[in-house]
Write an enzyme that holds these catalytic residues in place. Structure first.
Site, PDB file in Angstrom:
ATOM      1  CB  CYS A  60      -0.979  -0.013   1.175  1.00  0.00           C
ATOM      2  SG  CYS A  60      -0.221  -0.040   2.814  1.00  0.00           S
ATOM      3  CG  HIS A  70      -4.421  -0.010   4.066  1.00  0.00           C
ATOM      4  ND1 HIS A  70      -3.672  -0.781   3.203  1.00  0.00           N
ATOM      5  CD2 HIS A  70      -5.514   0.368   3.365  1.00  0.00           C
ATOM      6  CE1 HIS A  70      -4.294  -0.857   2.037  1.00  0.00           C
ATOM      7  NE2 HIS A  70      -5.412  -0.157   2.104  1.00  0.00           N
ATOM      8  CG  HIS A  79      -6.890   0.591  -1.241  1.00  0.00           C
ATOM      9  ND1 HIS A  79      -6.968  -0.432  -0.333  1.00  0.00           N
ATOM     10  CD2 HIS A  79      -8.058   0.524  -1.952  1.00  0.00           C
ATOM     11  CE1 HIS A  79      -8.118  -1.068  -0.464  1.00  0.00           C
ATOM     12  NE2 HIS A  79      -8.796  -0.509  -1.441  1.00  0.00           N
TER      13      HIS A  79
END
Length: 170
Positions: free
Chosen positions: A28, A93, A105
């Site tokens: 990510c 994240h 993402h």
């Protein structure tokens, strides 16, 4: 003058925290890092993690606009989940807002669905169920300039935030 007129472009393929430097796999934070690098952000010397992303964003003119509170999501916002200092690896994240409800993402969702995805923020939030550091969130945004005339000279910290995204399969 800094023009961030490019975006994630062809950053795609699969999510892999062990092999995160592209061109066929990212995690990510490296996906966001390389996307912003392609749009003119500074080279950090290595792809940032969710831990080092905070300082790198600030060095590139981003401002922390929300910490663990509601905000009006706008295109280009960078969202980092996980308490700073405890969000490395799978404990954090990061994603980029496409508009007021959708994000792009790189993720591992169910072991089958991996890679660069577009989802609603609420959908990603529901997947986390406390994993990936959610719901504690930091939101960074570039100061917005008056973009009526996109050819104007911009001051430091002012960028054109126009992104073109493409999500491709392997």
């Amino acid at each position: 003058d800094t023009d961030r007129s490019r975006g994630l472009g062809d950053v795609y393929k699969r999510q892999d925290m062990g092999n995160r430097n592209g061109p066929n796999s990212y995690d990510c934070s490296s996906a966001i890092y390389y996307a912003l690098r392609s749009a003119g952000a500074s080279d950090n010397g290595w792809a940032v993690s969710t831990e080092s992303e905070h300082d790198w964003l600030k060095k590139n003119g981003y401002v922390l606009i929300a910490e663990n509170k509601a905000w009006e999501m706008k295109r280009g916002d960078i969202i980092i989940w996980g308490v700073h200092g405890y969000s490395s690896g799978a404990d954090g994240h990061t994603m980029m807002a496409l508009d007021g409800s959708n994000v792009i993402h790189c993720t591992w969702n169910d072991g089958v669905t991996t890679g660069i995805m577009i989802n609603t923020y609420n959908q990603v939030y529901s997947w986390s169920r406390g994993r990936m550091g959610g719901p504690y969130a930091y939101v960074y945004r570039l100061p917005q300039a008056n973009n009526n005339n996109k050819n104007e000279t911009k001051e430091k910290g002012e960028f054109n935030m126009e992104f073109t995204f493409s999500v491709k399969d392997d």
